[in-house]
Write a protein that holds these residues in place. Structure first.
Motif, mmCIF file in Angstrom:
data_model
loop_
_atom_site.group_PDB
_atom_site.id
_atom_site.type_symbol
_atom_site.label_atom_id
_atom_site.label_comp_id
_atom_site.label_asym_id
_atom_site.label_seq_id
_atom_site.Cartn_x
_atom_site.Cartn_y
_atom_site.Cartn_z
ATOM 1 N N GLU A 336 0.546 -1.360 0.004
ATOM 2 C CA GLU A 336 0.174 -0.063 0.294
ATOM 3 C C GLU A 336 0.724 1.527 0.088
ATOM 4 O O GLU A 336 0.656 2.482 -0.881
ATOM 5 N N ALA A 337 2.134 1.267 0.514
ATOM 6 C CA ALA A 337 3.224 2.129 0.242
ATOM 7 C C ALA A 337 3.690 2.761 -0.509
ATOM 8 O O ALA A 337 3.940 3.948 -1.214
ATOM 9 N N MET A 338 3.387 1.438 -1.912
ATOM 10 C CA MET A 338 4.037 1.939 -3.482
ATOM 11 C C MET A 338 2.701 3.038 -4.038
ATOM 12 O O MET A 338 3.382 3.945 -4.496
ATOM 13 N N SER A 339 1.277 2.593 -3.807
ATOM 14 C CA SER A 339 0.839 3.285 -4.380
ATOM 15 C C SER A 339 0.142 4.963 -3.228
ATOM 16 O O SER A 339 0.365 5.704 -4.249
ATOM 17 N N TYR A 340 0.970 4.686 -2.285
ATOM 18 C CA TYR A 340 1.344 6.581 -1.975
ATOM 19 C C TYR A 340 2.147 7.057 -2.057
ATOM 20 O O TYR A 340 2.182 8.019 -2.743
ATOM 21 N N ALA A 341 3.264 6.088 -2.605
ATOM 22 C CA ALA A 341 5.082 6.509 -2.908
ATOM 23 C C ALA A 341 4.457 7.548 -4.535
ATOM 24 O O ALA A 341 5.777 8.171 -4.676
ATOM 25 N N PHE A 342 3.455 6.703 -5.196
ATOM 26 C CA PHE A 342 4.167 7.158 -6.536
ATOM 27 C C PHE A 342 3.581 8.255 -7.322
ATOM 28 O O PHE A 342 2.108 8.310 -6.496
ATOM 29 N N ASP A 343 3.194 9.183 -8.074
ATOM 30 C CA ASP A 343 2.581 10.489 -8.450
ATOM 31 C C ASP A 343 2.187 10.550 -9.463
ATOM 32 O O ASP A 343 1.897 10.464 -10.078
ATOM 33 N N THR A 417 14.744 -4.653 -8.489
ATOM 34 C CA THR A 417 14.318 -4.300 -9.790
ATOM 35 C C THR A 417 12.959 -4.614 -10.281
ATOM 36 O O THR A 417 12.249 -5.570 -9.712
ATOM 37 N N ILE A 418 12.185 -4.053 -11.329
ATOM 38 C CA ILE A 418 11.058 -4.019 -12.063
ATOM 39 C C ILE A 418 11.549 -3.532 -13.524
ATOM 40 O O ILE A 418 12.333 -2.921 -13.893
ATOM 41 N N LEU A 419 10.752 -4.731 -13.497
ATOM 42 C CA LEU A 419 10.814 -5.374 -15.034
ATOM 43 C C LEU A 419 9.696 -4.774 -16.119
ATOM 44 O O LEU A 419 8.799 -4.741 -15.321
ATOM 45 N N THR A 420 10.190 -4.295 -16.933
ATOM 46 C CA THR A 420 8.585 -3.722 -17.891
ATOM 47 C C THR A 420 9.472 -4.041 -19.578
ATOM 48 O O THR A 420 10.400 -4.115 -20.299
ATOM 49 N N ALA A 421 8.105 -3.988 -20.493
ATOM 50 C CA ALA A 421 8.554 -3.708 -21.597
ATOM 51 C C ALA A 421 9.186 -3.321 -22.382
ATOM 52 O O ALA A 421 9.232 -2.194 -21.748
ATOM 53 N N ASN A 422 9.957 -3.046 -23.005
ATOM 54 C CA ASN A 422 11.279 -2.110 -23.928
ATOM 55 C C ASN A 422 10.204 -1.024 -24.419
ATOM 56 O O ASN A 422 10.681 -1.131 -25.671
ATOM 57 N N LYS A 423 9.183 -0.505 -23.699
ATOM 58 C CA LYS A 423 8.440 0.794 -24.638
ATOM 59 C C LYS A 423 9.165 1.962 -23.893
ATOM 60 O O LYS A 423 8.737 1.490 -22.618
ATOM 61 N N PRO A 424 9.268 3.131 -24.292
ATOM 62 C CA PRO A 424 9.712 4.806 -23.408
ATOM 63 C C PRO A 424 8.119 4.510 -22.760
ATOM 64 O O PRO A 424 8.905 4.954 -21.631
ATOM 65 N N ASP A 425 7.286 4.841 -22.958
ATOM 66 C CA ASP A 425 6.269 5.097 -22.745
ATOM 67 C C ASP A 425 6.476 4.124 -21.098
ATOM 68 O O ASP A 425 6.331 5.017 -19.941
ATOM 69 N N ARG A 426 6.002 3.194 -21.104
ATOM 70 C CA ARG A 426 6.385 2.582 -19.666
ATOM 71 C C ARG A 426 7.258 1.784 -19.409
ATOM 72 O O ARG A 426 7.935 2.774 -18.027
ATOM 73 N N VAL A 427 8.917 2.964 -19.644
ATOM 74 C CA VAL A 427 9.913 3.500 -19.334
ATOM 75 C C VAL A 427 10.065 4.029 -18.324
ATOM 76 O O VAL A 427 10.828 4.107 -17.133
ATOM 77 N N LEU A 429 7.425 5.281 -17.607
ATOM 78 C CA LEU A 429 6.163 5.080 -16.180
ATOM 79 C C LEU A 429 6.955 4.864 -14.867
ATOM 80 O O LEU A 429 7.105 5.349 -14.072
ATOM 81 N N CYS A 430 8.038 3.683 -15.586
ATOM 82 C CA CYS A 430 9.067 2.814 -14.227
ATOM 83 C C CYS A 430 10.180 3.709 -13.905
ATOM 84 O O CYS A 430 9.989 3.697 -12.310
ATOM 85 N N ASN A 431 10.118 4.895 -15.072
ATOM 86 C CA ASN A 431 11.988 6.179 -14.239
ATOM 87 C C ASN A 431 10.985 6.949 -13.378
ATOM 88 O O ASN A 431 11.421 7.085 -12.442
ATOM 89 N N CYS A 444 15.240 1.402 -6.579
ATOM 90 C CA CYS A 444 14.828 1.004 -7.380
ATOM 91 C C CYS A 444 15.538 1.073 -8.623
ATOM 92 O O CYS A 444 15.611 1.546 -9.321
ATOM 93 N N THR A 445 15.457 -0.241 -9.221
ATOM 94 C CA THR A 445 16.466 -0.438 -11.047
ATOM 95 C C THR A 445 15.294 -0.542 -11.533
ATOM 96 O O THR A 445 14.641 -2.048 -11.470
ATOM 97 N N VAL A 446 14.982 -0.219 -12.823
ATOM 98 C CA VAL A 446 14.949 -0.156 -14.068
ATOM 99 C C VAL A 446 14.188 -1.163 -15.206
ATOM 100 O O VAL A 446 16.071 -1.028 -15.892
ATOM 101 N N ARG A 447 14.147 -2.331 -15.302
ATOM 102 C CA ARG A 447 14.959 -2.737 -16.515
ATOM 103 C C ARG A 447 14.118 -2.971 -17.633
ATOM 104 O O ARG A 447 13.236 -3.861 -17.661
ATOM 105 N N PRO A 448 14.046 -3.090 -18.733
ATOM 106 C CA PRO A 448 13.460 -2.949 -19.155
ATOM 107 C C PRO A 448 13.697 -4.100 -20.428
ATOM 108 O O PRO A 448 14.624 -4.412 -20.945
ATOM 109 N N VAL A 449 12.854 -4.427 -21.030
ATOM 110 C CA VAL A 449 13.418 -6.342 -21.667
ATOM 111 C C VAL A 449 12.639 -6.759 -22.695
ATOM 112 O O VAL A 449 11.426 -5.941 -22.673
ATOM 113 N N GLU A 450 12.572 -7.192 -23.559
ATOM 114 C CA GLU A 450 11.878 -7.415 -24.577
ATOM 115 C C GLU A 450 10.820 -8.915 -24.071
ATOM 116 O O GLU A 450 11.098 -8.843 -23.465
#
Length: 576
Positions: A336-343, A417-427, A429-431, A444-450
């Motif tokens: 729940e803290a993650m939900s409050y932390a995010f802008d 580490t948070i994984l995300t598809a390697n799409k600019p808008d998703r990267v 968002l994770c950043n 938090c380390t953002v790791r874009p992958v195929e």
């Protein structure tokens, strides 16, 4: 037994007369009223065959490759897009998600008075792409294959496992026996069909269906029952489908509607900017547009020279998924803290230009099962987030600027580490999440992958967190495959979320026939999951598409413009 394309024609015949197509295509889509005018004009079926360019190739976009061409291994949206055109089934549903037996494959459909079995008589003019007849034995074989526990099936076993048995009584009569008289039985019989003659002897050798020499051959060149067959597959680049004459012709006579396109080419382009350039130049005929593309990159003559654009409401939600069994996110207060932390405001107003709604759980606000009193919409509150983290045991005990906690007798720093598809808008968002968490002492380390790599890691539960999303099923019970305890091992519950109340409610929901009472049950599921914070719910994504001006016949549903009946099969290219 209904014909999806006939339903579309009947729908449009009742609508007010549209503005001329040329006038609609000259409009810039800048308001809901203009959007309605465009869809009303270009969304209609052809008046005559002479209006259709049956020799046309449509250049379609997919952002990630398909992992497999086997219809029973289907899991991603890319696979639904491609394999929905190479396969055919006995049942379908319309743009309102109302189910029916398909006139393309079924002669008759009967349900017993006690609702414990369904009898379907299939058409005798169905063939596989290798010329073999498609029969009831294929349907029964497919059921047995889907239910083989040795075969790694991610999605279609859910629901199918509610069937007690499927039996072919002759070549064209198949009976579906149910374990219980459930409201979801109509959906449970709607599973993909495999060619028995291709796989019956090879499954014992290779239960993966993709690794043996035999299966590799048919993975690259699958035997298909649908209107199209795969002719070219270059992994990570393109998949080309060709219209199959044996689908609509039988013994010299036309027995089904002729598919409107001779060829469909799916281009795999992960980068959205590259895809948009291809759309603007005419190398692509359609693609999903991001909010930024919709608002600021598709308003000029470089876009409208070849294209128009349209939007529709879609029941798709996105989230940050937390591994509920990990050392970091096993505690509800931390999640729940993650939900409050995010802008959330930065995401919705700035990144997504106010085009997406804040997500309040697994069901869409426009759906019939959405709670009458939904949960609160989260806003960033770093003080509240930090308070919850402290209650969960996270503190910076060594004053290095990073929170830490004792887990199983060992102190661990809060860095994941948070994984995300390697799409600019998703990267991006994770950043944003990364920046927000930095303020709390979380690294938090953002790791874009195929996309295929992301699927594999999610399936193996090899992640701390990931950015993901789910589209609506035709019935709310399909969410069972994502949110029940059983789905941790047998389905797509990648977050390892578990709550006995949710498990029981899913059982109650499928057993209830009264629509209002069912809605109340699924609303409770929605509320419980939202309150448990297995993920941070972010936004509901509506459909935003760019279409080449030659295309006609597209219409939106809660599953977008394609994944319903007739869906893509109602889209056509106009003669020039």
């Amino acid at each position: 037994v209904l014909d999806g394309e006939k339903l579309i024609r009947e729908y449009w015949a009742k609508q007010p007369k549209p503005i001329p197509v040329a006038e609609a295509l000259a409009l810039k889509n800048t308001s809901p009223s203009i959007n309605s005018k465009i869809l009303s004009s270009v969304g209609r079926p052809p008046a005559n065959d002479s209006d259709v360019n049956y020799e046309a190739t449509i250049e379609r976009h997919i952002s990630g490759d398909v992992k497999s061409t086997s219809p029973i291994l289907i899991s991603s949206t890319s696979e639904f897009d491609v394999l929905g055109l190479t396969g055919s089934g006995l049942f379908g549903f319309d743009w309102n998600l109302a189910p029916f037996a398909s006139a393309d494959t079924v002669v008759s459909w009967e349900t017993s008075k006690d609702k414990m079995y369904d009898k379907v008589v299939m058409r005798k003019d169905l063939t596989w792409s290798d010329g073999k007849p498609m029969t009831a034995h294929d349907v029964a074989f497919s059921f047995r294959t889907i239910m083989n526990p040795k075969i790694p099936i991610p999605a279609v076993r859910s629901g199918t496992n509610e069937l007690r048995w499927v039996e072919a009584y002759d070549d064209y009569t198949v009976v579906f026996f149910h374990k219980q008289a459930l409201a979801t039985n109509i959906w449970n019989v709607n599973f993909p069909i495999l060619p028995r003659h291709v796989y019956e002897d090879s499954i014992a050798e290779d239960v993966t269906l993709v690794n043996s020499k035999h299966h590799v051959k048919f993975e690259n060149n699958p035997v298909c029952s649908g209107p199209y067959v795969i002719t070219t597959r270059r992994r990570g680049q393109e998949i080309v489908l060709e219209r199959r004459e044996g689908y609509y012709m039988f013994e010299g006579k036309q027995v089904r509607n002729k598919p409107y396109f001779k060829r469909i080419r799916f281009s795999v382009i992960e980068d959205g900017n590259t895809a948009l350039l291809a759309l603007k130049s005419g190398k692509l005929d359609e693609m999903i547009l991001t909010p930024e593309q919709w608002t600021s990159q598709t308003g000029g003559s470089d876009f409208y020279k070849h294209n128009t654009k349209a939007t529709g409401q879609e029941y798709t939600y996105f989230y940050f998924g937390w591994n509920n069994e990990s050392d970091y996110f096993s505690d509800k207060k931390t999640r729940e803290a993650m939900s409050y932390a995010f802008d959330h405001d930065e995401m919705l107003k700035t990144m997504y230009h106010g085009l997406y709604e804040p997500c309040q759980g697994i069901f869409h606000p426009a759906s019939w099962m959405f709670p009458k009193k939904p949960g609160k919409i989260y806003k960033q509150d770093l003080e509240k987030a930090y308070e919850l983290l402290q209650e969960a045991g996270w503190e910076d005990t060594d004053n290095d600027g990073v929170l830490d906690k004792v887990v199983d007798g060992k102190r661990i720093p809060f860095q994941f580490t948070i994984l995300t598809a390697n799409k600019p808008d998703r990267v991006k968002l994770c950043n944003l999440l990364k920046v927000n968490l930095d303020q709390l002492g979380i690294r938090c380390t953002v790791r874009p992958v195929e996309f295929t790599t992301l699927q594999e890691l999610m399936g193996k539960r090899k992640f701390d967190a990931y950015f993901g999303g789910w589209g609506s099923g035709a019935d709310p019970d399909t969410s069972e495959n994502v949110w029940t305890t059983d789905a941790i091992k047998t389905g797509r519950n990648y977050l390892s979320y578990s709550h006995p109340k949710v498990d029981q409610l899913f059982l109650d929901g499928k057993a209830e026939y009264d629509r209002e009472k069912r809605a109340a049950i699924y609303a409770k599921i929605h509320e419980q999951i939202y309150n448990d914070h297995p993920c941070t719910f972010l936004y509901y994504q509506s459909s935003f598409y760019g279409f080449n001006k030659n295309l006609r016949g597209y219409m939106f549903s809660p599953r977008g413009p394609y994944n319903y009946s007739p869906g893509f099969n109602s889209i056509w290219s106009a003669t020039k």
